[in-house]
Design a protein around this motif. Sequence first.
Motif, short mmCIF file in Angstrom:
data_model
loop_
_atom_site.label_atom_id
_atom_site.label_comp_id
_atom_site.label_asym_id
_atom_site.label_seq_id
_atom_site.Cartn_x
_atom_site.Cartn_y
_atom_site.Cartn_z
N VAL A 77 -8.21 4.01 -4.07
CA VAL A 77 -7.85 2.96 -3.85
C VAL A 77 -8.08 2.10 -3.66
CG1 VAL A 77 -4.90 1.87 -2.47
CG2 VAL A 77 -4.67 4.41 -4.20
N VAL A 95 -0.02 4.27 -2.44
CA VAL A 95 -0.46 5.52 -2.18
C VAL A 95 0.57 6.31 -2.31
CG1 VAL A 95 -0.91 7.19 -0.75
CG2 VAL A 95 -2.24 4.60 -0.71
N SER A 125 -1.68 11.89 -5.34
CA SER A 125 -0.41 11.75 -5.01
C SER A 125 0.07 12.84 -4.02
CB SER A 125 -0.24 10.69 -4.28
OG SER A 125 0.57 10.37 -2.76
N LEU A 169 -6.90 7.82 -1.19
CA LEU A 169 -7.14 6.10 -0.46
C LEU A 169 -8.70 5.38 -0.26
CD1 LEU A 169 -5.44 6.95 3.73
CD2 LEU A 169 -4.23 5.93 1.50
N LEU A 208 -6.04 12.85 1.93
CA LEU A 208 -5.15 11.91 1.46
C LEU A 208 -6.09 10.91 1.21
CD1 LEU A 208 -2.02 10.17 3.36
CD2 LEU A 208 -2.48 10.59 0.71
N SER A 259 0.77 -1.10 0.35
CA SER A 259 -0.58 -0.10 0.15
C SER A 259 0.96 1.19 0.25
CB SER A 259 -1.09 0.29 0.92
OG SER A 259 0.15 0.12 2.40
#
Length: 184
Positions: A132, A42, A48, A129, A125, A38
């Motif tokens: 993802v 990320v 990002s 997240l 984030l 991860s």
Amino acid sequence: MFVFRTLLIALSGLLVLTNGASGQNGPPSGTHVVYLRSADIVQQAPGSAEAQRTFESELTEMRAELQIQAQVVDSLLQYYQRQEVLLSPQAKDEKQQEIRDKQQELTTRQRELETRAQQRQQELLQPILQRVSGVIEEIRLERGYSIVLDASTEGVVAADSTLDITAMVLSRLGQVAPPDSASQ
């Protein structure tokens, strides 16, 4: 008949190539346990880098604010030290209290900014997240994986690299995995 047979052989070859290519894109469907990294995902996920730049910029502003307040405390302390011998006991107590108050203000502000920085980082984030996680769940469902572990945490000690779906997730996110990621 010969044309049909040639076509059948060609299609069989194409099927083998397709299955071989999908095997390179991750563990085969039905594999029960797979893993990903991860932290790599990320870090490379779309948005990002922008989120990191925004966070660093805001963090720089917070640090500058704290630095200014720390300089005020230092100036008060230096002034007090230079004037201490000339001050009456009551004036000393007042100056010492003023310095303690400023130090407390600085500590309180530092805590506030740390909390705000953590919240801001989460705000920046969160959409990444969520995206993802959505991609990971899509892949898990499509491929029939039962469990997806995270090798970025300390829970996975060793694993077969053919069970790593990091590159598959990055590909789905529109990114390309770094060349050394398959060897980790």
